[in-house]
Design a protein around this motif. Structure first.
Motif, PDB file in Angstrom:
ATOM      1  N   ILE A 154     -69.373  12.290 -61.231  1.00 11.23           N
ATOM      2  CA  ILE A 154     -68.729  10.977 -61.233  1.00 11.23           C
ATOM      3  C   ILE A 154     -67.262  11.072 -60.807  1.00 11.23           C
ATOM      4  O   ILE A 154     -66.545  11.968 -61.224  1.00 11.23           O
ATOM      5  CB  ILE A 154     -68.883  10.287 -62.601  1.00 11.23           C
ATOM      6  CG1 ILE A 154     -68.531   8.823 -62.481  1.00 11.23           C
ATOM      7  CG2 ILE A 154     -68.091  10.982 -63.675  1.00 11.23           C
ATOM      8  CD1 ILE A 154     -69.208   7.943 -63.477  1.00 11.23           C
ATOM      9  N   ASP A 155     -66.872  10.138 -59.956  1.00 13.91           N
ATOM     10  CA  ASP A 155     -65.484  10.000 -59.520  1.00 13.91           C
ATOM     11  C   ASP A 155     -64.786   9.020 -60.471  1.00 13.91           C
ATOM     12  O   ASP A 155     -65.433   8.198 -61.126  1.00 13.91           O
ATOM     13  CB  ASP A 155     -65.459   9.483 -58.078  1.00 13.91           C
ATOM     14  CG  ASP A 155     -64.086   9.533 -57.433  1.00 13.91           C
ATOM     15  OD1 ASP A 155     -63.203  10.252 -57.935  1.00 13.91           O
ATOM     16  OD2 ASP A 155     -63.894   8.847 -56.416  1.00 13.91           O
ATOM     17  N   THR A 156     -63.472   9.107 -60.514  1.00 13.37           N
ATOM     18  CA  THR A 156     -62.690   8.271 -61.428  1.00 13.37           C
ATOM     19  C   THR A 156     -62.951   6.786 -61.212  1.00 13.37           C
ATOM     20  O   THR A 156     -63.123   6.027 -62.176  1.00 13.37           O
ATOM     21  CB  THR A 156     -61.179   8.549 -61.268  1.00 13.37           C
ATOM     22  OG1 THR A 156     -60.961   9.959 -61.380  1.00 13.37           O
ATOM     23  CG2 THR A 156     -60.377   7.818 -62.322  1.00 13.37           C
ATOM     24  N   ASN A 157     -62.997   6.342 -59.961  1.00 12.46           N
ATOM     25  CA  ASN A 157     -63.164   4.904 -59.722  1.00 12.46           C
ATOM     26  C   ASN A 157     -64.509   4.397 -60.223  1.00 12.46           C
ATOM     27  O   ASN A 157     -64.612   3.261 -60.684  1.00 12.46           O
ATOM     28  CB  ASN A 157     -62.925   4.544 -58.246  1.00 12.46           C
ATOM     29  CG  ASN A 157     -63.898   5.194 -57.320  1.00 12.46           C
ATOM     30  OD1 ASN A 157     -65.104   5.055 -57.464  1.00 12.46           O
ATOM     31  ND2 ASN A 157     -63.390   5.929 -56.351  1.00 12.46           N
ATOM     32  N   ASP A 206     -57.726  19.304 -45.502  1.00 11.30           N
ATOM     33  CA  ASP A 206     -58.519  18.776 -44.395  1.00 11.30           C
ATOM     34  C   ASP A 206     -59.962  19.179 -44.590  1.00 11.30           C
ATOM     35  O   ASP A 206     -60.234  20.379 -44.772  1.00 11.30           O
ATOM     36  CB  ASP A 206     -57.969  19.308 -43.069  1.00 11.30           C
ATOM     37  CG  ASP A 206     -58.647  18.701 -41.861  1.00 11.30           C
ATOM     38  OD1 ASP A 206     -58.947  17.501 -41.908  1.00 11.30           O
ATOM     39  OD2 ASP A 206     -58.877  19.437 -40.888  1.00 11.30           O
ATOM     40  N   PRO A 207     -60.891  18.275 -44.643  1.00  9.47           N
ATOM     41  CA  PRO A 207     -60.819  16.879 -44.244  1.00  9.47           C
ATOM     42  C   PRO A 207     -60.439  15.901 -45.358  1.00  9.47           C
ATOM     43  O   PRO A 207     -60.312  14.712 -45.120  1.00  9.47           O
ATOM     44  CB  PRO A 207     -62.231  16.584 -43.759  1.00  9.47           C
ATOM     45  CG  PRO A 207     -63.093  17.414 -44.649  1.00  9.47           C
ATOM     46  CD  PRO A 207     -62.287  18.679 -44.891  1.00  9.47           C
ATOM     47  N   ILE A 208     -60.255  16.412 -46.591  1.00  7.43           N
ATOM     48  CA  ILE A 208     -59.967  15.515 -47.715  1.00  7.43           C
ATOM     49  C   ILE A 208     -58.508  15.680 -48.121  1.00  7.43           C
ATOM     50  O   ILE A 208     -58.143  16.678 -48.752  1.00  7.43           O
ATOM     51  CB  ILE A 208     -60.907  15.795 -48.910  1.00  7.43           C
ATOM     52  CG1 ILE A 208     -62.369  15.638 -48.477  1.00  7.43           C
ATOM     53  CG2 ILE A 208     -60.584  14.856 -50.073  1.00  7.43           C
ATOM     54  CD1 ILE A 208     -63.388  15.959 -49.550  1.00  7.43           C
ATOM     55  N   PRO A 209     -57.656  14.701 -47.786  1.00  2.00           N
ATOM     56  CA  PRO A 209     -56.233  14.841 -48.083  1.00  2.00           C
ATOM     57  C   PRO A 209     -55.863  14.621 -49.556  1.00  2.00           C
ATOM     58  O   PRO A 209     -54.812  15.080 -49.998  1.00  2.00           O
ATOM     59  CB  PRO A 209     -55.576  13.771 -47.202  1.00  2.00           C
ATOM     60  CG  PRO A 209     -56.644  12.769 -46.944  1.00  2.00           C
ATOM     61  CD  PRO A 209     -57.946  13.521 -46.969  1.00  2.00           C
ATOM     62  N   ASP A 210     -56.722  13.952 -50.330  1.00  2.00           N
ATOM     63  CA  ASP A 210     -56.447  13.714 -51.742  1.00  2.00           C
ATOM     64  C   ASP A 210     -56.973  14.902 -52.561  1.00  2.00           C
ATOM     65  O   ASP A 210     -58.170  15.200 -52.539  1.00  2.00           O
ATOM     66  CB  ASP A 210     -57.117  12.413 -52.203  1.00  2.00           C
ATOM     67  CG  ASP A 210     -56.824  12.099 -53.651  1.00  2.00           C
ATOM     68  OD1 ASP A 210     -55.834  11.395 -53.904  1.00  2.00           O
ATOM     69  OD2 ASP A 210     -57.573  12.585 -54.533  1.00  2.00           O
ATOM     70  N   PHE A 266     -63.227   8.327 -49.237  1.00  5.32           N
ATOM     71  CA  PHE A 266     -63.794   9.538 -49.817  1.00  5.32           C
ATOM     72  C   PHE A 266     -65.256   9.683 -49.400  1.00  5.32           C
ATOM     73  O   PHE A 266     -65.710  10.780 -49.071  1.00  5.32           O
ATOM     74  CB  PHE A 266     -63.629   9.510 -51.336  1.00  5.32           C
ATOM     75  CG  PHE A 266     -64.084  10.746 -52.051  1.00  5.32           C
ATOM     76  CD1 PHE A 266     -63.958  12.010 -51.498  1.00  5.32           C
ATOM     77  CD2 PHE A 266     -64.622  10.651 -53.324  1.00  5.32           C
ATOM     78  CE1 PHE A 266     -64.367  13.148 -52.183  1.00  5.32           C
ATOM     79  CE2 PHE A 266     -65.029  11.767 -54.026  1.00  5.32           C
ATOM     80  CZ  PHE A 266     -64.906  13.026 -53.451  1.00  5.32           C
ATOM     81  N   SER A 267     -65.998   8.578 -49.392  1.00  6.91           N
ATOM     82  CA  SER A 267     -67.402   8.614 -48.967  1.00  6.91           C
ATOM     83  C   SER A 267     -67.538   9.131 -47.539  1.00  6.91           C
ATOM     84  O   SER A 267     -68.431   9.930 -47.237  1.00  6.91           O
ATOM     85  CB  SER A 267     -68.033   7.221 -49.077  1.00  6.91           C
ATOM     86  OG  SER A 267     -68.077   6.799 -50.421  1.00  6.91           O
ATOM     87  N   LYS A 268     -66.643   8.692 -46.649  1.00  3.89           N
ATOM     88  CA  LYS A 268     -66.664   9.179 -45.263  1.00  3.89           C
ATOM     89  C   LYS A 268     -66.388  10.674 -45.215  1.00  3.89           C
ATOM     90  O   LYS A 268     -67.032  11.406 -44.457  1.00  3.89           O
ATOM     91  CB  LYS A 268     -65.643   8.433 -44.410  1.00  3.89           C
ATOM     92  CG  LYS A 268     -66.029   7.021 -44.100  1.00  3.89           C
ATOM     93  CD  LYS A 268     -64.967   6.326 -43.270  1.00  3.89           C
ATOM     94  CE  LYS A 268     -65.309   4.858 -43.081  1.00  3.89           C
ATOM     95  NZ  LYS A 268     -64.266   4.139 -42.343  1.00  3.89           N
ATOM     96  N   ASN A 269     -65.442  11.138 -46.034  1.00  4.29           N
ATOM     97  CA  ASN A 269     -65.147  12.567 -46.101  1.00  4.29           C
ATOM     98  C   ASN A 269     -66.352  13.351 -46.611  1.00  4.29           C
ATOM     99  O   ASN A 269     -66.669  14.429 -46.091  1.00  4.29           O
ATOM    100  CB  ASN A 269     -63.950  12.844 -47.005  1.00  4.29           C
ATOM    101  CG  ASN A 269     -62.646  12.293 -46.478  1.00  4.29           C
ATOM    102  OD1 ASN A 269     -61.839  11.783 -47.246  1.00  4.29           O
ATOM    103  ND2 ASN A 269     -62.411  12.376 -45.182  1.00  4.29           N
TER     104      ASN A 269
END
Length: 137
Positions: free
Chosen positions: A6-9, A95-99, A124-127
């Motif tokens: 699970i992600d925070t959002n 890269d590819p996820i900057p967060d 995030f889903s695209k990453n």
């Protein structure tokens, strides 16, 4: 048994009324976990972010946030992950996820085979898609 990370959002959408559509999507997952038909993996980074957002953005009293965390971690079908595999994180950050937090979640998805990451974050889903990881959102 299916394993969900699970992600925070997604966690925030479950406990608040900020987005009823997202809340309706996530509720059955927690119901399945409560009946031990699914396992929800929650990284401690997600809990830290959750506490911060509930405190600073939603202004929920700290004692209430504490009860929410206790209820979540005591719930059947929930497992908290404490470790961070920095080698795995660094394969997708920056890269590819900057967060960095998203990279932590993605790294757990890379390590736990056949798991599904639950997020409502489109970027995030695209990453995740670019990394070949499964997601739900």
């Amino acid at each position: 048994m299916k394993k969900y990370i699970i992600d925070t959002n997604a966690l925030i959408s479950f406990v608040t009324d900020r987005n009823p559509d997202q809340q309706l999507k996530i509720a059955p997952l927690f119901e399945s976990a409560a009946h031990l038909k699914a396992l929800i993996l929650c990284h401690q980074y997600v809990l830290t972010e959750f506490i911060h957002v509930m405190d600073r953005v939603y202004h929920v009293p700290k004692d209430e946030i504490g009860r929410m965390i206790a209820d979540l971690t005591d719930m059947p079908g929930i497992e908290v992950i404490h470790e961070i595999d920095f080698k795995a994180v660094l394969t997708c950050w920056p890269d590819p996820i900057p967060d960095f937090g998203d990279a932590v979640i993605a790294s757990v998805g890379k390590i736990i085979r056949r798991s599904i990451i639950v997020t409502f974050d489109r970027r995030f889903s695209k990453n995740l898609k670019s990394l070949g990881l499964k997601f739900l959102g």
